[in-house]
Design an enzyme around this catalytic site. Structure first.
Site, PDB file in Angstrom:
ATOM      1  N   GLU A  96      25.720  29.633   3.466  1.00 48.57           N
ATOM      2  CA  GLU A  96      24.815  30.502   4.206  1.00 48.57           C
ATOM      3  C   GLU A  96      23.903  29.738   5.154  1.00 48.57           C
ATOM      4  O   GLU A  96      23.594  30.216   6.253  1.00 48.57           O
ATOM      5  CB  GLU A  96      23.970  31.331   3.231  1.00 48.57           C
ATOM      6  CG  GLU A  96      24.739  32.392   2.456  1.00 48.57           C
ATOM      7  CD  GLU A  96      25.449  31.852   1.226  1.00 48.57           C
ATOM      8  OE1 GLU A  96      26.160  32.626   0.571  1.00 48.57           O
ATOM      9  OE2 GLU A  96      25.272  30.650   0.922  1.00 48.57           O
ATOM     10  N   ARG A 139      19.298  32.108   0.757  1.00 48.65           N
ATOM     11  CA  ARG A 139      19.702  30.707   0.734  1.00 48.65           C
ATOM     12  C   ARG A 139      19.606  30.065   2.113  1.00 48.65           C
ATOM     13  O   ARG A 139      19.593  28.850   2.232  1.00 48.65           O
ATOM     14  CB  ARG A 139      21.130  30.591   0.204  1.00 48.65           C
ATOM     15  CG  ARG A 139      21.375  31.380  -1.062  1.00 48.65           C
ATOM     16  CD  ARG A 139      22.723  31.109  -1.671  1.00 48.65           C
ATOM     17  NE  ARG A 139      22.665  29.947  -2.528  1.00 48.65           N
ATOM     18  CZ  ARG A 139      23.715  29.363  -3.071  1.00 48.65           C
ATOM     19  NH1 ARG A 139      24.922  29.832  -2.834  1.00 48.65           N
ATOM     20  NH2 ARG A 139      23.586  28.320  -3.842  1.00 48.65           N
ATOM     21  N   LYS A 193      44.176  32.342  -9.759  1.00 45.15           N
ATOM     22  CA  LYS A 193      43.213  33.416  -9.947  1.00 45.15           C
ATOM     23  C   LYS A 193      43.963  34.688 -10.348  1.00 45.15           C
ATOM     24  O   LYS A 193      44.960  35.047  -9.733  1.00 45.15           O
ATOM     25  CB  LYS A 193      42.431  33.650  -8.659  1.00 45.15           C
ATOM     26  CG  LYS A 193      41.217  34.541  -8.815  1.00 45.15           C
ATOM     27  CD  LYS A 193      40.400  34.550  -7.522  1.00 45.15           C
ATOM     28  CE  LYS A 193      39.135  35.371  -7.687  1.00 45.15           C
ATOM     29  NZ  LYS A 193      38.312  35.351  -6.444  1.00 45.15           N
TER      30      LYS A 193
END
Length: 636
Positions: free
Chosen positions: A367, A395, A281
Site C-alpha cells: 500500500e 498502511r 491454495k
C-alpha cells in the site's frame, strides 16, 4: 464385529498429542484435518483456500515444534483454521467469524497458541524477530517460526524485517509459503531419498547442495525456484544474501519432506533459516483448486456441489457499482487509470481491467508503494484512482501526507469497506479514514449515502484536478436505489436535503443515511418533525447547510460510520467557531465508540456501537429533552 478405528483427529486435544505419532499417522491426520476444515467453513464461510493450502504444513510444524513455548506466527492469520483445530479449539470451530465466536485470524486473547495477532499482512517476520531477541535476552520463550505467504512477502515491511533479521544473525525460522509455484509430488522412493539426504547432511551443506542433489525433473523445478528468487542460476538466493540459510523448494503437501526438513532445521540451525515451501491454495477440494480465486474467501457453501450461498438482496454490491462506474468513466477519459494493492476483485478494479487491462495496475500487497506510485501517475498528468480498503489504506498514511497531500496531487482515493465490515471483525473495520483524511490540508473527502451517490462521486472525482480527493463506501449490498445512467459531477462541498422538517435535523455522512431515514419515520410517528440531510462532504463542509440546520431546528444529530474525531467533530468545530453553540443549540454526534467492535454481523456490530435507527431516535429525543422511557441513550 470389528469396531471402526477412532479417527486420529478425535484423539488430538492439543499439539502435545502429535508428539511421537508415526509419520504415516501424521499424514492420515492431515487428511482428516482437511476434511474438518472444509466441513466447518461450509457452515461459517471464511478464508478456505489459504487454510487448505497449509494443512500438511500445520501438522508438521506442530509435530516438530513445541507450541506455545515455541512461537508460531501466521502472517495475516487467515490460513490459521487448521492451526486452531489442532490447538484445542475444534469444539468451537463452527463459531468461526460469528458473534462471540472464534476470530477468523490469530488473536492473542483467544489462545496461548496465538502468540501474535494478525489480519494485515507482512508483519510475521518482524514479530518473530522480536520473540527471538526476547528469548536471547532471557525471556521464557523458545524458537520463533514465521509462516509468510508469497503474496505477503511482496510488501516492503517483510524485506525490512528480513534485512534486520539477517544482520542480527539470531536463530529464527521463516517458512515461505509459496502457493504460486507447485512442484511435482515426490512419492515412494523419491520421498525416502530426500528424507535420507536431509537426515544426514549438515544444514548449511544441505542448503548449498540441495539443487545439485535432486534427481530428474525435480532438479529443474529447484533451478526455476532459485531463478525466481535471484534472476540467475547458480547464484545465492536473495535470502542468502540477506544472511539466511535457504532451504528449498520443499513440497508443502508431502509430509515426509516437511517433517525431515523441519526436524533437520530445528536440530542444526544456529542463525536465521528460510524454508521455501511450495503449496497449492485450496489443496484437496476440487472446487477450490479450480476456482480463479481458489476460494480465498467464501460464503457458506454446499460441500458436495461447492455452491456458495447468495446474498438476500437484489441490490448490487457497492464494490460492483464502483467498478462499473469507474469503467464507464475510463471509457470516456483515456487518462483515467486505476491502482490496487493485491485486491483487484475485492476493490472492483478487475471490472475495469477486463476492458482496459493496460490501465489497471496491481502493485501487490504494498500500500505504501501503491499510494506513492499513484502520486507519480498524477504528477505525470494521468488521473489515478487508488482503490484500497479503508483498513489497508492506514498502511500508506505517511505517503498520503507526504507524497500526495503536501504536493497537492490529484490522486483519487476510492475507499472500500468503510465502516464496520462484519465477520472480519475489528482488524478490518474502516473506522478511521474520515478523521485521518479530513484533517489533511487541501483534501476533499466524500462519503456515499447510497449506491447512486457513489456513481456521482466517481464522476466527481474523475473531473476533479485541484488536489487529492477521496470517497468512501461500505462493504456489501446497497439499498436498492435506481442507478443513474451516468454519474453527475457534484458541486464540491455541497450536501443535500433529503426530507424537510422543523424540529430536529438528522445530518448523515455516508451510508448510514438509510438508518437516518428509518429513524426519521419513527420520530415522525411520535409527532416530531424531522429534517434528514445528506452531508456528502466532510471536507470541505457545507457550512451553509450546517448553519441553516442549526438556525432552523432545536436540535441537530450528526451520524457517521466512523470513529470519534471525524465528521461530527468537524461540524462541532465549525459551529463553535461561528458561536452557534452559544445560542443554546442542542447537538449530538453519533460515531463509533472509543473501542474496537468485535466480530458479528454488520447489523449486530452497529447495534453494539450504538448506531442503529433506534439509537438515532434516542439521540434525537435526548437532544430535544423529550422523555421516552422505551429509549435510552447509551454512553459508549
Amino acid at each position: 464385529m470389528t469396531r471402526p478405528a477412532t479417527p486420529t483427529l478425535d484423539r488430538i486435544a492439543g499439539p502435545a498429542d502429535l508428539k511421537g505419532l508415526p509419520d504415516a499417522t501424521l499424514a492420515t491426520l492431515a487428511r482428516e484435518l482437511r476434511e474438518e476444515v472444509i466441513s466447518a467453513v461450509s457452515v461459517t464461510g471464511g478464508h478456505l483456500g489459504s487454510s487448505l493450502g497449509v494443512v500438511e504444513l500445520t501438522v508438521a510444524l506442530h509435530a516438530v515444534f513445541n507450541t506455545p513455548h515455541d512461537k508460531l506466527i501466521w502472517d495475516v492469520g487467515h490460513q490459521c483454521y487448521p492451526h486452531k483445530i489442532l490447538t484445542g479449539r475444534r469444539d468451537r470451530i463452527r463459531t468461526l467469524r460469528q458473534k462471540d465466536g472464534l476470530s477468523g485470524f490469530t488473536k492473542r486473547s483467544e489462545s496461548r497458541h496465538d502468540p501474535f495477532g494478525a489480519a494485515h499482512s507482512s508483519t510475521s517476520i518482524s514479530a518473530a524477530l522480536g520473540f527471538a531477541v526476547g528469548r536471547d535476552m532471557g525471556q521464557s520463550t523458545g524458537d520463533a517460526i514465521a509462516v509468510i505467504g508469497d503474496g505477503s512477502i511482496s510488501a516492503g515491511m517483510a524485506y525490512e524485517a528480513l534485512n534486520n533479521a539477517g544482520s542480527e544473525g539470531r536463530r529464527l525460522f521463516v517458512i515461505l509459503n509459496d502457493n504460486e509455484m507447485s512442484i511435482d509430488t515426490p512419492v515412494g522412493a523419491m520421498s525416502a531419498y530426500l528424507s535420507g539426504l536431509w537426515a544426514k547432511t549438515p544444514l548449511h551443506q544441505m542448503a548449498e547442495g540441495f539443487e545439485a542433489a535432486l534427481p530428474g525433473p525435480l532438479r529443474d523445478h529447484a533451478r526455476r525456484a532459485r531463478q525466481l528468487m535471484t534472476g540467475a542460476p547458480g547464484q545465492g538466493t536473495l535470502f542468502e544474501q540477506l544472511g539466511f540459510t535457504y532451504v528449498g523448494p520443499v513440497d508443502g503437501h508431502d509430509m515426509g519432506q516437511l517433517l525431515a526438513v523441519l526436524r533437520a532445521a530445528k536440530a542444526r540451525a544456529r542463525g536465521p533459516v528460510l524454508i521455501h515451501c511450495c503449496t497449492v491454495k485450496g489443496k484437496g477440494y476440487s472446487f477450490a483448486e479450480a476456482a480463479a480465486d481458489k476460494y480465498h474467501g467464501v460464503a457458506k457453501f454446499d460441500v458436495v456441489s461447492g455452491a456458495q450461498a447468495k446474498g438476500s438482496s437484489n441490490a448490487p454490491a457497492y464494490t460492483k457499482v464502483f467498478g462499473e462506474a469507474l469503467t464507464a468513466e475510463a471509457s470516456r477519459d483515456p487518462a483515467i487509470v486505476a491502482v490496487t494493492a493485491a485486491m483487484p476483485t475485492g476493490t472492483g478494479t478487475a471490472i475495469m481491467a477486463k476492458r482496459f487491462p493496460g490501465r489497471v495496475f496491481d502493485v501487490g500487497i504494498a500500500e505504501q508503494h501503491g499510494v506513492t506510485f499513484a502520486a507519480g501517475l498524477a504528477a505525470s498528468g494521468l488521473k489515478p484512482f487508488c482503490a484500497i480498503y479503508s483498513t489497508f489504506l492506514q498502511r500508506g498514511y505517511d505517503q498520503i501526507v507526504h507524497d500526495v497531500a503536501l504536493q497537492k496531487l490529484p490522486v483519487r482515493f476510492a475507499i472500500d469497506r468503510a465502516g464496520l465490515v462484519g465477520a472480519d471483525g475489528a482488524t478490518h473495520a474502516g473506522a478511521f479514514d474520515i478523521a485521518y483524511l479530513a484533517n489533511l490540508p487541501g483534501f476533499t473527502v466524500m462519503a456515499a449515502g447510497d449506491e447512486a451517490e457513489l456513481v456521482h462521486m466517481v464522476a466527481t472525482a474523475a473531473a476533479f484536478d485541484e488536489g487529492p480527493i477521496a470517497f468512501r463506501y461500505p462493504r456489501g449490498e446497497g439499498v436498492g436505489v435506481e442507478l443513474p445512467e451516468r454519474g453527475e459531477v457534484l458541486e464540491i462541498g455541497r450536501g443535500r436535503i433529503v426530507a424537510e422538517g422543523t424540529q430536529v435535523a438528522l445530518l448523515s455522512y455516508g451510508a448510514h443515511l438509510s438508518e437516518c431515514r428509518l429513524a426519521a419515520e419513527a420520530l415522525e410517528a411520535r409527532g416530531i418533525s424531522v429534517t434528514v440531510a445528506d452531508a456528502r462532504f466532510a471536507k470541505p463542509l457545507d457550512t451553509d447547510l450546517i448553519e441553516r440546520l442549526a438556525r432552523e431546528h432545536a436540535a441537530v444529530v450528526t451520524v457517521e460510520q466512523g470513529a470519534r474525531g471525524g465528521f461530527g467533530a468537524m461540524v462541532l468545530h465549525h459551529l463553535a467557531a461561528r458561536g452557534l453553540l452559544d445560542r443554546g443549540l442542542r447537538i449530538r454526534t453519533l460515531t463509533l465508540p472509543d473501542r474496537f467492535i468485535e466480530q458479528a454481523s454488520p447489523a449486530e456490530m452497529y447495534a453494539d456501537a450504538g448506531l442503529t435507527a433506534q439509537d438515532i431516535v434516542a439521540g434525537a429525543l435526548d437532544a430535544l429533552g423529550v422523555a421516552m422511557p422505551e429509549f435510552g441513550v447509551r454512553r459508549a
